[in-house]
Design a protein around this motif. Structure first.
Motif, mmCIF file in Angstrom:
data_model
loop_
_atom_site.group_PDB
_atom_site.id
_atom_site.type_symbol
_atom_site.label_atom_id
_atom_site.label_comp_id
_atom_site.label_asym_id
_atom_site.label_seq_id
_atom_site.Cartn_x
_atom_site.Cartn_y
_atom_site.Cartn_z
ATOM 1 N N TRP A 286 -3.538 10.003 -6.932
ATOM 2 C CA TRP A 286 -3.329 8.695 -7.454
ATOM 3 C C TRP A 286 -2.989 8.487 -8.991
ATOM 4 O O TRP A 286 -2.173 7.603 -9.197
ATOM 5 C CB TRP A 286 -4.874 7.795 -7.414
ATOM 6 C CG TRP A 286 -5.496 7.584 -6.055
ATOM 7 C CD1 TRP A 286 -4.520 7.164 -5.166
ATOM 8 C CD2 TRP A 286 -6.662 7.215 -5.527
ATOM 9 N NE1 TRP A 286 -5.421 6.939 -3.947
ATOM 10 C CE2 TRP A 286 -6.554 7.131 -4.249
ATOM 11 C CE3 TRP A 286 -8.084 7.603 -6.307
ATOM 12 C CZ2 TRP A 286 -7.884 6.845 -3.569
ATOM 13 C CZ3 TRP A 286 -8.990 7.279 -5.579
ATOM 14 C CH2 TRP A 286 -8.942 6.909 -4.158
ATOM 15 N N ALA B 161 0.890 8.309 -9.303
ATOM 16 C CA ALA B 161 1.432 7.255 -8.338
ATOM 17 C C ALA B 161 2.204 6.585 -9.542
ATOM 18 O O ALA B 161 3.644 6.166 -9.180
ATOM 19 C CB ALA B 161 0.764 6.081 -7.950
ATOM 20 N N ARG C 128 6.992 1.060 0.826
ATOM 21 C CA ARG C 128 5.927 2.225 0.656
ATOM 22 C C ARG C 128 4.753 1.965 1.384
ATOM 23 O O ARG C 128 4.107 3.084 1.824
ATOM 24 C CB ARG C 128 5.716 2.234 -0.860
ATOM 25 C CG ARG C 128 4.709 3.278 -1.126
ATOM 26 C CD ARG C 128 3.818 2.974 -2.493
ATOM 27 N NE ARG C 128 2.849 3.884 -2.623
ATOM 28 C CZ ARG C 128 2.060 3.747 -3.724
ATOM 29 N NH1 ARG C 128 2.224 3.281 -4.507
ATOM 30 N NH2 ARG C 128 0.851 4.714 -3.818
ATOM 31 N N PHE C 129 4.248 0.780 1.218
ATOM 32 C CA PHE C 129 2.861 0.595 2.057
ATOM 33 C C PHE C 129 2.827 0.217 3.388
ATOM 34 O O PHE C 129 1.902 0.648 4.183
ATOM 35 C CB PHE C 129 2.288 -0.879 1.484
ATOM 36 C CG PHE C 129 1.890 -0.534 -0.086
ATOM 37 C CD1 PHE C 129 0.998 0.375 -0.551
ATOM 38 C CD2 PHE C 129 2.398 -1.561 -1.101
ATOM 39 C CE1 PHE C 129 0.716 0.581 -1.932
ATOM 40 C CE2 PHE C 129 2.060 -1.216 -2.432
ATOM 41 C CZ PHE C 129 1.264 -0.156 -2.802
ATOM 42 N N GLY D 183 2.756 3.906 4.480
ATOM 43 C CA GLY D 183 1.217 4.510 3.922
ATOM 44 C C GLY D 183 0.546 3.783 5.218
ATOM 45 O O GLY D 183 -0.470 4.671 5.721
ATOM 46 N N THR E 298 -3.186 -5.923 -1.393
ATOM 47 C CA THR E 298 -2.014 -5.230 -1.525
ATOM 48 C C THR E 298 -1.038 -5.929 -1.979
ATOM 49 O O THR E 298 -0.217 -5.793 -2.794
ATOM 50 C CB THR E 298 -1.826 -4.712 -0.116
ATOM 51 O OG1 THR E 298 -2.853 -3.726 0.259
ATOM 52 C CG2 THR E 298 -0.516 -3.942 -0.292
ATOM 53 N N TYR F 37 -0.161 -5.795 -5.957
ATOM 54 C CA TYR F 37 1.086 -4.893 -6.218
ATOM 55 C C TYR F 37 2.287 -5.666 -6.598
ATOM 56 O O TYR F 37 3.293 -5.234 -7.013
ATOM 57 C CB TYR F 37 1.228 -3.958 -4.958
ATOM 58 C CG TYR F 37 0.303 -2.820 -5.138
ATOM 59 C CD1 TYR F 37 0.265 -2.027 -6.052
ATOM 60 C CD2 TYR F 37 -1.004 -2.746 -4.434
ATOM 61 C CE1 TYR F 37 -0.723 -0.877 -6.198
ATOM 62 C CE2 TYR F 37 -1.944 -1.767 -4.198
ATOM 63 C CZ TYR F 37 -1.792 -0.761 -5.317
ATOM 64 O OH TYR F 37 -2.744 0.168 -5.369
ATOM 65 N N SER G 41 -8.060 -0.486 6.533
ATOM 66 C CA SER G 41 -6.853 -0.014 5.658
ATOM 67 C C SER G 41 -5.512 -0.066 5.990
ATOM 68 O O SER G 41 -4.611 -0.432 5.430
ATOM 69 C CB SER G 41 -7.141 1.620 5.071
ATOM 70 O OG SER G 41 -6.256 1.899 4.525
ATOM 71 N N LEU H 18 -2.963 -2.203 4.093
ATOM 72 C CA LEU H 18 -1.724 -1.646 3.562
ATOM 73 C C LEU H 18 -0.633 -2.299 4.416
ATOM 74 O O LEU H 18 0.656 -2.748 3.841
ATOM 75 C CB LEU H 18 -1.634 -0.138 3.727
ATOM 76 C CG LEU H 18 -2.537 0.579 2.910
ATOM 77 C CD1 LEU H 18 -2.625 1.993 3.073
ATOM 78 C CD2 LEU H 18 -2.212 0.504 1.324
ATOM 79 N N ALA I 67 4.362 6.859 -0.310
ATOM 80 C CA ALA I 67 3.808 6.502 0.976
ATOM 81 C C ALA I 67 2.450 7.627 1.263
ATOM 82 O O ALA I 67 1.382 7.177 1.636
ATOM 83 C CB ALA I 67 4.271 6.441 2.058
ATOM 84 N N SER J 51 -0.709 6.932 -0.731
ATOM 85 C CA SER J 51 -1.351 5.709 -0.202
ATOM 86 C C SER J 51 -2.122 6.144 0.931
ATOM 87 O O SER J 51 -3.320 5.882 1.024
ATOM 88 C CB SER J 51 -0.456 4.579 0.355
ATOM 89 O OG SER J 51 0.263 4.108 -0.732
ATOM 90 N N TYR K 183 -6.266 7.572 0.588
ATOM 91 C CA TYR K 183 -7.440 6.482 1.037
ATOM 92 C C TYR K 183 -8.109 7.404 1.968
ATOM 93 O O TYR K 183 -9.401 7.431 2.120
ATOM 94 C CB TYR K 183 -6.638 5.518 2.034
ATOM 95 C CG TYR K 183 -7.842 4.707 2.680
ATOM 96 C CD1 TYR K 183 -8.204 5.055 3.880
ATOM 97 C CD2 TYR K 183 -8.353 3.764 2.013
ATOM 98 C CE1 TYR K 183 -9.183 4.407 4.686
ATOM 99 C CE2 TYR K 183 -9.462 2.990 2.714
ATOM 100 C CZ TYR K 183 -9.960 3.418 3.982
ATOM 101 O OH TYR K 183 -10.748 2.596 4.570
#
Length: 314
Positions: free
Chosen positions: A27, A30, A58-59, A62, A97, A101, A202, A206, A239, A242, A246
């Motif tokens: 983290w 990042a 990216r998310f 992820g 998210t 972000y 999650s 994401l 990614a 993320s 998690y």
């Protein structure tokens, strides 16, 4: 069987400490890797559309990684929530998210890694203050926690002294807004995961949030064109942060007292400053950054080492 073995591994104190360090190192990396990604994709700080594309892709990747991890751990596809729980999980994705972000990634483009990391650490203290009002005696603001919050916010003030090229006022405001959104999303996330599998939540968080960011970015005319062969690996690593972050944190929280692992959050701002210097050539020995880092880390330590009568029962 596989999940049982993982639970046994993550419940070993030494293993839990090691994995908590790994998770927070990920983290903490990042922010500087996002800035590195902007360079490798030639994304200018004023190109909001491409910034949103970068974040959204990216998310979404992820989310796919978390889904694959859930499949591997459960030996079957993740059970997706339905009805109101599904709607709540998707709403959480748009808030935690997409909204968070939107401001976070915009701030990254406007701040140095050290300044951004120190400002972002305020989410730890905002969460403690918010929990006091939401949960009362179950998670009250003790004198020790209050001192930790005061030191943390004091560190932020020290970091902004003279600014030292740390970034714009707009960038600082955006990062603080992102931290507020993160803190407000905590209770929502906790409520949703009480009614649905945490991995599924999650994936939706994401995936839905990432899709919203990507659609908005591409609709605004954004694009992603890596200018170096390293661009794609950096995006994939982000990614991975993320997804893996998690999964590791979920297993740690499931199998350990919060007090054993939460304190390792102080690694995040330290990694942020070190990697920003290493990857992006930012100054490492600015006195105000170092002083702020010390105050923030002490604050995080005090907040997470507060009386543990409630936590040890987790």
């Amino acid at each position: 069987m596989q999940r049982s073995k993982l639970d046994q591994f993550f419940s070993i104190p030494a293993a839990a400490v090691l994995m908590a360090i790994v998770c927070n190192v990920l983290w903490g990396s990042a922010f500087p890797f996002i800035k590195l990604g902007y360079r490798l994709f030639a994304i200018d700080s004023a190109d909001t559309a491409s910034i949103l594309c970068f974040a959204g892709v990216r998310f979404m990747i992820g989310a796919a990684l978390v889904w694959l991890a859930g499949l591997a751990l459960n030996h079957r596809p993740l059970p997706m929530p339905r009805g109101k729980t599904l709607a709540s999980a998707c709403g959480l994705g748009l808030w935690q998210t997409a909204a968070q972000y939107f401001f976070y990634y915009s701030a990254v483009a406007l701040l140095t890694g050290a300044m951004g990391g120190i400002l972002n650490s305020t989410q730890s203290f905002m969460g403690v203050i918010l929990a006091h009002f939401l949960y009362g005696n179950k998670d009250r603001l003790t004198p020790r926690k209050a001192l930790g919050c005061a030191l943390g916010f004091g560190g932020v003030l020290v970091a902004t002294l003279g600014n030292h090229g740390g970034g714009s006022v707009k960038g600082m405001a955006f990062m603080l807004i992102a931290s507020v959104i993160f803190a407000l999303a905590g209770p929502w996330n906790k409520a949703v995961t009480q009614h649905a599998d945490s991995f599924s939540v999650s994936v939706l968080n994401l995936g839905v949030g990432g899709l919203a960011l990507a659609v908005l970015g591409f609709a605004m005319g954004g694009s992603l064109h890596p200018q170096s062969a390293a661009g794609i690996p950096v995006l994939l690593f982000l990614a991975f942060i993320s997804g893996a972050g998690y999964v590791i944190w979920a297993l740690l929280m499931k199998n350990n007292p919060v007090s054993r692992i939460a304190v390792f959050g102080l690694i995040i701002p330290i990694m942020n400053v070190l990697l920003s210097a290493l990857l992006n050539g930012e100054p490492l020995f600015e006195w105000n950054y170092l002083a702020a880092l010390v105050l923030v880390c002490i604050g995080i330590f005090l907040v997470n080492r507060a009386p543990q009568t409630q936590e040890t029962k987790a």
